[in-house]
Design a protein around this motif. Structure first.
Motif, mmCIF file in Angstrom:
data_model
loop_
_atom_site.group_PDB
_atom_site.id
_atom_site.type_symbol
_atom_site.label_atom_id
_atom_site.label_comp_id
_atom_site.label_asym_id
_atom_site.label_seq_id
_atom_site.Cartn_x
_atom_site.Cartn_y
_atom_site.Cartn_z
ATOM 1 N N ILE A 15 0.839 -1.203 0.000
ATOM 2 C CA ILE A 15 0.000 0.000 0.000
ATOM 3 C C ILE A 15 0.870 1.248 0.000
ATOM 4 C CG2 ILE A 15 -1.761 1.281 1.287
ATOM 5 C CD1 ILE A 15 -2.609 -1.450 2.508
ATOM 6 N N ALA A 16 1.910 1.252 0.852
ATOM 7 C CA ALA A 16 2.807 2.408 0.924
ATOM 8 C C ALA A 16 3.508 2.651 -0.408
ATOM 9 C CB ALA A 16 3.837 2.189 2.035
ATOM 10 N N ARG A 17 3.933 1.579 -1.061
ATOM 11 C CA ARG A 17 4.642 1.721 -2.338
ATOM 12 C C ARG A 17 3.733 2.303 -3.407
ATOM 13 N NH1 ARG A 17 8.377 -3.499 -3.583
ATOM 14 N NH2 ARG A 17 9.093 -2.036 -5.185
ATOM 15 N N GLU A 18 2.507 1.832 -3.471
ATOM 16 C CA GLU A 18 1.588 2.337 -4.491
ATOM 17 C C GLU A 18 1.201 3.796 -4.207
ATOM 18 O OE1 GLU A 18 -0.393 2.367 -7.974
ATOM 19 O OE2 GLU A 18 0.939 0.791 -7.215
ATOM 20 N N ALA A 19 1.039 4.142 -2.918
ATOM 21 C CA ALA A 19 0.739 5.536 -2.563
ATOM 22 C C ALA A 19 1.874 6.451 -2.995
ATOM 23 C CB ALA A 19 0.492 5.652 -1.065
ATOM 24 N N SER A 20 3.116 6.022 -2.766
ATOM 25 C CA SER A 20 4.275 6.818 -3.178
ATOM 26 C C SER A 20 4.313 6.975 -4.693
ATOM 27 C CB SER A 20 5.564 6.156 -2.676
ATOM 28 O OG SER A 20 6.699 6.914 -3.042
ATOM 29 N N LYS A 21 4.035 5.908 -5.418
ATOM 30 C CA LYS A 21 4.032 5.969 -6.880
ATOM 31 C C LYS A 21 2.971 6.930 -7.399
ATOM 32 C CE LYS A 21 5.772 1.241 -7.537
ATOM 33 N NZ LYS A 21 5.424 -0.138 -7.973
ATOM 34 N N GLN A 22 1.888 7.091 -6.631
ATOM 35 C CA GLN A 22 0.808 7.974 -7.060
ATOM 36 C C GLN A 22 0.961 9.409 -6.553
ATOM 37 O OE1 GLN A 22 -3.173 6.498 -6.879
ATOM 38 N NE2 GLN A 22 -2.613 4.430 -7.543
ATOM 39 N N GLY A 23 2.155 9.721 -6.008
ATOM 40 C CA GLY A 23 2.455 11.110 -5.689
ATOM 41 C C GLY A 23 2.387 11.497 -4.235
ATOM 42 N N TRP A 24 2.068 10.576 -3.338
ATOM 43 C CA TRP A 24 2.064 10.879 -1.912
ATOM 44 C C TRP A 24 3.498 10.887 -1.380
ATOM 45 C CZ3 TRP A 24 -2.305 11.563 1.302
ATOM 46 C CH2 TRP A 24 -3.546 11.365 0.683
ATOM 47 N N ASP A 25 3.794 11.794 -0.455
ATOM 48 C CA ASP A 25 5.043 11.732 0.309
ATOM 49 C C ASP A 25 4.801 10.778 1.474
ATOM 50 O OD1 ASP A 25 6.389 13.581 -1.293
ATOM 51 O OD2 ASP A 25 5.601 15.272 -0.158
ATOM 52 N N VAL A 26 5.390 9.604 1.400
ATOM 53 C CA VAL A 26 5.075 8.539 2.346
ATOM 54 C C VAL A 26 6.191 8.379 3.371
ATOM 55 C CG1 VAL A 26 4.557 6.087 2.625
ATOM 56 C CG2 VAL A 26 3.693 7.325 0.620
ATOM 57 N N PHE A 27 5.815 8.438 4.647
ATOM 58 C CA PHE A 27 6.720 8.160 5.762
ATOM 59 C C PHE A 27 6.214 6.896 6.460
ATOM 60 C CE2 PHE A 27 7.058 12.621 4.933
ATOM 61 C CZ PHE A 27 8.356 12.990 5.253
ATOM 62 N N VAL A 28 7.111 5.952 6.701
ATOM 63 C CA VAL A 28 6.762 4.754 7.456
ATOM 64 C C VAL A 28 7.529 4.790 8.767
ATOM 65 C CG1 VAL A 28 6.923 2.244 7.565
ATOM 66 C CG2 VAL A 28 6.268 3.348 5.427
ATOM 67 N N ALA A 29 6.801 4.846 9.870
ATOM 68 C CA ALA A 29 7.411 4.914 11.200
ATOM 69 C C ALA A 29 7.143 3.617 11.942
ATOM 70 C CB ALA A 29 6.859 6.096 11.980
ATOM 71 N N CYS A 30 8.219 2.925 12.325
ATOM 72 C CA CYS A 30 8.116 1.691 13.087
ATOM 73 C C CYS A 30 9.514 1.312 13.563
ATOM 74 C CB CYS A 30 7.520 0.561 12.239
ATOM 75 S SG CYS A 30 8.501 0.143 10.785
ATOM 76 N N GLU A 31 9.595 0.270 14.363
ATOM 77 C CA GLU A 31 10.897 -0.177 14.853
ATOM 78 C C GLU A 31 11.692 -0.851 13.745
ATOM 79 O OE1 GLU A 31 12.832 -3.351 18.055
ATOM 80 O OE2 GLU A 31 10.698 -2.824 18.182
ATOM 81 N N ASP A 32 12.969 -0.489 13.646
ATOM 82 C CA ASP A 32 13.871 -1.130 12.694
ATOM 83 C C ASP A 32 14.524 -2.337 13.363
ATOM 84 O OD1 ASP A 32 15.657 -1.819 10.704
ATOM 85 O OD2 ASP A 32 17.095 -0.233 11.214
ATOM 86 N N THR A 33 14.181 -3.529 12.885
ATOM 87 C CA THR A 33 14.824 -4.744 13.406
ATOM 88 C C THR A 33 15.887 -5.249 12.430
ATOM 89 O OG1 THR A 33 13.250 -6.300 12.400
ATOM 90 C CG2 THR A 33 12.668 -5.377 14.562
ATOM 91 N N GLY A 34 16.257 -4.388 11.479
ATOM 92 C CA GLY A 34 17.281 -4.749 10.510
ATOM 93 C C GLY A 34 16.782 -4.846 9.086
#
Length: 371
Positions: A15-34
């Motif tokens: 969903i995030a990838r398609e939103a970005s492709k359609q012109g949204w500035d997408v930020f994903v905030a979550c814990e980085d486990t690597g």
């Protein structure tokens, strides 16, 4: 906004990838486990944001809430999509304080503090916070099943100001999770493909497999594919899993990045869960074309048409679970027929393309309210 990177990758990255492709500035905030590099694609900005998923210490929760406040001030979002209960609760509360115009809350199950009849101070506090935060316009909810929506309605958490959408899970890519032939029927492989949590019915499956062992130890094989999530309060200790497995009748293979191959090498997928939103594992099992044995629990029951693509047993059951496994595992014809029915169900109900498009439509609707 979600808990951890691997959850975003498995459930929401498309969903995030398609939103970005359609012109949204997408930020994903979550814990980085690597695995943040798997999220930083197609222009997506990753924010390492760690918090306790099931914490109950009041001081720590106040600190967590302040972290949400700081993050939202820095990003200044137009629309925020919260996934899982703590981001939904804290993020919506902060969004109300900062006057974030568009809030989308994905309620995929009610979390640790709402399962197993758990009641107490934490649940009471969360209910009060949700009632306050959700009482505003431009807050849309996505529920994966009718029961979760009914639960929040009965607790008077949702209001007539909120919009409600129903989407059956996060969907599945029917091309990647393509229907496959079964492996050899010389030995029937029963797959449990989940994080190893007590609420997923791990104890019940262990005891059910024990009931079947003397008779079928050379005919059945139980495969446990998933990590021991010991940071979770409902996490099954690795020692418990090590003691259960013997490397032959029961094999714990841990987390597997290539789950498609794991599904391909199975005959039956089992999930004796106590409660779900809409289990990704069962949706994937349907797409691969595998029959399912699960519980008649919230979220799980929607994935099985009884006797058509699998069987449902009572929650917490052991004897009934063992009997269902035995019945299906001994009937090669039923395994094949139910597997085909599962694939057809996935094509009708779980196609990820429909899920992605529905989310983007909701984003656009929330954005239009900003004007």
């Amino acid at each position: 906004m979600a808990n951890v990177d691997w959850f975003v990758i498995s459930h929401r990255l498309c969903i995030a990838r398609e939103a970005s492709k359609q012109g949204w500035d997408v930020f994903v905030a979550c814990e980085d486990t690597g695995r943040k590099n798997e999220i930083e694609v197609d222009g997506i900005t990753f924010v390492d944001f760690k918090f306790s998923r099931s914490g109950t210490n009041p001081l720590n929760e106040i600190i967590t809430l302040s972290k949400f406040l700081k993050l939202y001030k820095e990003i200044n979002p137009d629309v925020v999509h919260h996934v899982t209960l703590k981001p939904v609760t804290y993020g919506t509360l902060v969004g109300k304080f900062l006057k974030v115009k568009g809030i989308l809350n994905a309620v995929s199950g009610l979390g640790y503090n709402f399962t197993g009849d758990r009641k107490g101070v934490v649940q009471t506090l969360m209910i009060k916070l949700m009632r306050f935060g959700f009482n505003r316009r431009n807050v849309t909810f996505i529920f994966q099943n009718e029961d979760d929506q009914k639960a929040l309605d009965e607790l008077k958490i949702t209001t007539i100001k909120n919009k409600v959408e129903r989407i059956k899970g996060s969907g599945v890519d029917l091309d990647i999770f393509s229907e496959s032939e079964f492996p050899s029927f010389d030995r029937i492989k029963v797959l449990l493909p989940v994080r190893m949590l007590w609420d997923k019915g791990v104890k019940e499956l262990r005891e059910a497999s024990g009931l079947l062992k003397n008779k079928y130890k050379d005919k059945f094989q139980f495969i446990l594919a998933g990590m021991a999530d010991e940071d979770n309060k409902a996490g099954v200790p690795a020692q418990y899993l090590q003691e259960w497995q013997d490397g032959d009748y029961v094999k714990w293979i841990g987390y597997q990045k290539d789950m498609v191959s794991v599904y391909h090498d199975s005959h039956i997928v089992v999930l004796p869960s106590y409660r779900e939103g809409m289990p990704k594992t069962l949706i994937e099992a349907c797409a691969i074309g595998r029959p399912i044995i699960t519980t008649d629990a919230i979220g799980c029951r929607e994935c099985v048409d009884e006797g058509i693509n699998g069987y449902k047993v009572p929650v917490y059951s052991i004897k009934e679970l063992a009997e269902a496994i035995e019945k299906l595992a001994l009937d090669q014809g039923a395994i094949i027929k139910m597997g085909k029915a599962s694939r057809l169900k996935a094509e009708r109900e779980f196609d990820v393309k429909n899920v992605v498009q529905k989310h983007l439509s909701i984003y656009e609707d929330l954005k239009s309210n900003l004007k």
